[in-house]
Design an enzyme around this catalytic site. Sequence first.
Site, PDB file in Angstrom:
ATOM      1  N   THR A  84       6.954  -1.699   8.659  1.00 23.83           N
ATOM      2  CA  THR A  84       7.277  -0.881   9.837  1.00 23.83           C
ATOM      3  C   THR A  84       6.283   0.264  10.000  1.00 23.83           C
ATOM      4  O   THR A  84       6.138   0.788  11.106  1.00 23.83           O
ATOM      5  CB  THR A  84       8.697  -0.286   9.693  1.00 23.83           C
ATOM      6  N   SER A 111      -3.343   1.694  -5.829  1.00 19.61           N
ATOM      7  CA  SER A 111      -4.530   2.206  -5.129  1.00 19.61           C
ATOM      8  C   SER A 111      -4.231   3.552  -4.469  1.00 19.61           C
ATOM      9  O   SER A 111      -5.053   4.474  -4.546  1.00 19.61           O
ATOM     10  CB  SER A 111      -5.036   1.199  -4.103  1.00 19.61           C
ATOM     11  N   ASP A 114       2.152   4.320   1.769  1.00 11.78           N
ATOM     12  CA  ASP A 114       1.879   4.409   0.326  1.00 11.78           C
ATOM     13  C   ASP A 114       1.261   5.756  -0.036  1.00 11.78           C
ATOM     14  O   ASP A 114       1.671   6.406  -1.004  1.00 11.78           O
ATOM     15  CB  ASP A 114       0.923   3.286  -0.097  1.00 11.78           C
TER      16      ASP A 114
HETATM   17  C1  GLA Z   1       1.312  -2.149   2.013  1.00 11.09           C
HETATM   18  C2  GLA Z   1       0.626  -1.147   2.924  1.00 11.09           C
HETATM   19  C3  GLA Z   1       1.633  -0.197   3.557  1.00 11.09           C
HETATM   20  C4  GLA Z   1       2.791  -0.956   4.214  1.00 11.09           C
HETATM   21  C5  GLA Z   1       3.351  -2.011   3.264  1.00 11.09           C
HETATM   22  C6  GLA Z   1       4.365  -2.905   3.922  1.00 11.09           C
HETATM   23  O1  GLA Z   1       1.883  -1.498   0.906  1.00 11.09           O
HETATM   24  O2  GLA Z   1      -0.339  -0.399   2.197  1.00 11.09           O
HETATM   25  O3  GLA Z   1       0.977   0.636   4.490  1.00 11.09           O
HETATM   26  O4  GLA Z   1       2.376  -1.537   5.427  1.00 11.09           O
HETATM   27  O5  GLA Z   1       2.324  -2.847   2.725  1.00 11.09           O
HETATM   28  O6  GLA Z   1       5.500  -2.186   4.265  1.00 11.09           O
END
Ligand code: GLA
Length: 395
Positions: free
Chosen positions: A37, A129, A179
Amino acid sequence: MNIAELKKRFLDTYQGSEAGIRVFTSPGRVNLIGEHTDYNGGYVFPAALTLSSTVIARPRTDRSINLMATDLGILVQASLDNLEEFKSLKWGNYQLGVADELQKAGYRLTGCDLLYHDTVPLGAGLSSSAAIEVATAIALVSLGNTFHGTEQPIDMVEMALISQRAENNYVGVNCGIMDQFASAMGRAHHAIFLNCRDLSYKHVPLDLKGYKIVIANTNKKRGLADSKYNERRSQCEAAFEILKKYIPGASCLGEISIEEFGRFKHEIKDETVRKRAEHIIEEDDRVLRSVEALNNNDIELFGRYMSASHDSLRDLYEVTGIELDTLVEEALKIDGVVGSRMTGAGFGGCTVSIVREEAVDRVMNEAGKGYTARTGLVPAFYVTEVGDGGREIFG
Ligand code: GLA
C-alpha cells in the site's frame, strides 16, 4: 559482538586511535499489516525490530569513504567525488547511494571510515537494506554535521526519505517509503501507523498482553523479486489511470474508498489489473480496522485481519508463493495462533504471526516440521521484541 569488540575490530581494520569514533544503529522492521500500500499512497503498520545494522564510524578529511562489514572480508574504498562509479557494487552500494543523495540534498560530507555489524537476516523481507541505509545516513550527517555550513539537529523523516531515494536512484529498486520510515522512526513497544500519502503518523502501543510476535523465515531465496515488484507497481498505476477518470478528486489508489471502487471497478477491463487494485483498496481498509482493533485490545480480531491480508496477497496480489502459503497454513493449524501472514514484498522472505505465549514453542516445532515436510526447507524463527528506531549509541 558488543560495542567494545566492534571498536577493536574497527581499529584492527583502520588503525589509528579511538578519538573521534562514534557508533550509530538502525533497525530492520516487520510490517504487521498494510502490504504494497505504501507506493499507492495508502496506510501501513510496521514495527521496528531489535535486529539492526550498527555502524562504527570515524571521520576523515580527505573525502574518502571506506566501508567494511564484520562478516565480509572485503574493504570498499570510494571517494565522495566519484560516487557514480560504484553503483554496481554487490555490497556497499546502499551506503554509497546514501552518501550520494545526502550530497545532492546539500549536506557537506568530509569522508569517513565505517565498519558495519548487521544482525537483520539479509534478503529475508525484514528490511536489512533500510537498516543499513538509515544507519549510514545518521552516521554521515552526524560526523559532518554541516548542512550548507550550519549545525542542524538530525531530521529523521528526512533521513528516511534520503535513504529511500538512495534505493530508488542509486541501487535501482523502486521501493516505497515504509521500510526506511519504520527504521528511522521506530519506537520500542509501539507500531507505526503511517499514512504514506502525507507521512503523517502515530506510534500505537503494541500492548500484546499474553501474545508474542513470531517471525518465521521461509529461507526461500527471493529470485526475480525486484522485477515482479516493479510489475505490481505499474499494474497499480494502470488501475489508477482508469479509476481517476471516474473519481477526479483522488490522487492515488489510497484515496479511493471501497464504495467508490465498487462503483467503478468494472471500468478496469483487465482482470489482473482489477485484482491488484482490489487488494490495495481492501488492504488499506484492513489497516484502519486493525489499528482500531488493537486500540480496543481485541488481539484476536487484529489477527483475523492479518490472515485476511495474507489471503488477499495470495489470491489478488499474487505475491506469496508456495513457501509463504505453506508456512502460514502450518502456523494457523496450531491452536493459539490468532493470525499469520507474509510480511514485506513477498515472493519468499518471512511470515509474521501473532501467537499466544504458551503456543510459541509448538509453532516453532510443529509448524516448522510441517513446513519442512511439505517444502524440504528448514525455516528459522525469531520471537521478536519491538525496538527503537535509528539513533546514536553512547558509551
Ligand atoms: C518492500 C518495499 C516497501 C513496501 C513493501 C511491500 O519492503 O521496500 O516499500 O512496498 O515491499 O509492502
